[in-house]
Scaffold this active site. Structure first.
Site, mmCIF file in Angstrom:
data_model
loop_
_atom_site.group_PDB
_atom_site.id
_atom_site.type_symbol
_atom_site.label_atom_id
_atom_site.label_comp_id
_atom_site.label_asym_id
_atom_site.label_seq_id
_atom_site.Cartn_x
_atom_site.Cartn_y
_atom_site.Cartn_z
ATOM 1 N N ASN A 8 3.236 -4.272 16.657
ATOM 2 C CA ASN A 8 2.892 -3.234 17.620
ATOM 3 C C ASN A 8 1.756 -3.784 18.476
ATOM 4 O OD1 ASN A 8 2.140 -0.975 19.014
ATOM 5 N ND2 ASN A 8 1.295 0.121 17.237
ATOM 6 N N LYS A 10 0.504 -2.597 21.143
ATOM 7 C CA LYS A 10 -0.334 -1.580 21.804
ATOM 8 C C LYS A 10 -0.528 -1.978 23.276
ATOM 9 C CE LYS A 10 -2.172 -0.629 17.307
ATOM 10 N NZ LYS A 10 -3.244 -0.103 16.475
ATOM 11 N N HIS A 94 2.953 7.467 16.488
ATOM 12 C CA HIS A 94 1.794 6.647 16.110
ATOM 13 C C HIS A 94 0.530 7.503 16.204
ATOM 14 C CE1 HIS A 94 -1.257 3.553 16.099
ATOM 15 N NE2 HIS A 94 -0.350 2.758 15.552
ATOM 16 N N GLU A 96 -2.286 6.898 17.321
ATOM 17 C CA GLU A 96 -2.993 6.828 18.613
ATOM 18 C C GLU A 96 -2.340 7.760 19.631
ATOM 19 O OE1 GLU A 96 -2.921 2.534 18.928
ATOM 20 O OE2 GLU A 96 -4.281 2.446 17.220
ATOM 21 N N GLU A 163 0.751 4.817 7.921
ATOM 22 C CA GLU A 163 -0.424 4.167 8.498
ATOM 23 C C GLU A 163 -1.648 5.048 8.288
ATOM 24 O OE1 GLU A 163 0.800 1.047 11.643
ATOM 25 O OE2 GLU A 163 0.481 2.966 12.615
ATOM 26 N N GLY A 169 -6.904 -1.001 12.621
ATOM 27 C CA GLY A 169 -7.835 -1.733 13.467
ATOM 28 C C GLY A 169 -9.244 -1.816 12.895
ATOM 29 N N SER A 208 -4.397 -2.804 9.339
ATOM 30 C CA SER A 208 -5.098 -4.045 8.997
ATOM 31 C C SER A 208 -4.284 -4.959 8.081
ATOM 32 C CB SER A 208 -6.479 -3.740 8.393
ATOM 33 O OG SER A 208 -7.284 -3.068 9.334
#
Ligand code: PGA
Length: 248
Positions: A8, A10, A94, A96, A163, A169, A208
């Site tokens: 991904n 992003k 996701h 985000e 996730e 991250g 991560s």
């Protein structure tokens, strides 16, 4: 079960950078037959990536899409437009998207239904925040995300990604035990929805993941792949991840 490892990217990489990555990456994974390898670049790079991936063992995914087929939706991209670039999968839900773009369970459900109707495979993301984990709400949150997100959705071409938001991250990976505990819970919920078909749904871990920790995570019973952000941006790092069995 064939594992499924997806990059991904992003909001990273121009078209030129996408081409450069793929020029290095494609040859380094060409002999990998036991992993579904997926790259999800930003919208602007999809067409170029689609061309570069044609005839290879690397598949293309989008990071998002809109649920309508066409019309007055400024800025949006339809499922048919994604198929047109060579996309076979789409990431939906996701954290985000949920956090920065206020996508709720109902929006995510509409997107999943539209993607499947168009023939796209769906990588459906779920996961709890640190606050939710500390308040012992992990299973409530994930249970709700699955129930509402997958309402009326069949099991075909469905991949689920766990996730934990606190691991994305941050360099803080869930331990294999923490991952397995939630993956087993997700599998159980999928059994309730799909019966025995749930055994064939790949459940990915994301947050991560690196070439260093991938093997331990993948050794967990219900971890069937990974969704990788940061460590997927360099061709050698993502190739190492995809080839984790050979790296032993
Ligand atoms: P990360 O991102 O690997 O950089 O933590 C994972 C993701 O958000 O899909």
């Amino acid at each position: 079960m064939k594992s499924f490892i997806a990059a991904n990217w992003k909001m990273n990489k121009t078209i030129a950078e996408t081409r450069e990555f793929l020029r290095d990456f494609i040859p380094s994974v060409k002999d990998v037959a036991d992993v579904d390898i997926i790259i999800a670049p930003p919208f602007t790079s999809l067409a170029a990536a689609g061309e570069a991936l044609m005839g290879t063992n690397v598949q293309l995914a989008s990071q998002d899409m809109f649920w309508e087929e066409k019309g007055a939706y400024t800025g949006e991209v339809s499922p048919a437009m994604l198929l047109d670039t060579g996309c076979r999968h789409v990431i939906i839900g996701h954290s985000e998207r949920r956090q920065y773009f206020h996508e709720d369970d109902a929006v995510i459900n509409k997107k999943i239904r539209a993607a499947k109707k168009a023939g796209l495979g769906v990588i459906f993301c779920c996961g709890e925040s640190l606050e939710e984990r500390e308040a012992d709400k992990t299973f409530d949150v994930i249970g709700r995300e699955i129930e509402k997100g997958l309402e009326g959705v069949d099991a075909e071409n469905l991949v689920v990604a766990y996730e934990p938001i606190w691991a994305i991250g941050t360099g803080k990976t869930a331990s294999p035990e923490q991952a397995q505990e939630v993956h087993a819970f997700i599998r159980e919920r999928l059994r309730k929805l799909y019966g025995s078909a749930a055994e064939d749904i790949r459940i990915l871990y994301g947050g991560s993941v690196t070439p260093e920790n991938v093997e331990l995570l993948m050794a967990c019973r219900d971890v069937n792949g990974g969704l990788v952000g940061g460590a997927s941006l360099k061709p050698d790092s993502f190739a190492k991840l995809v080839c984790y069995k050979k790296e032993k």
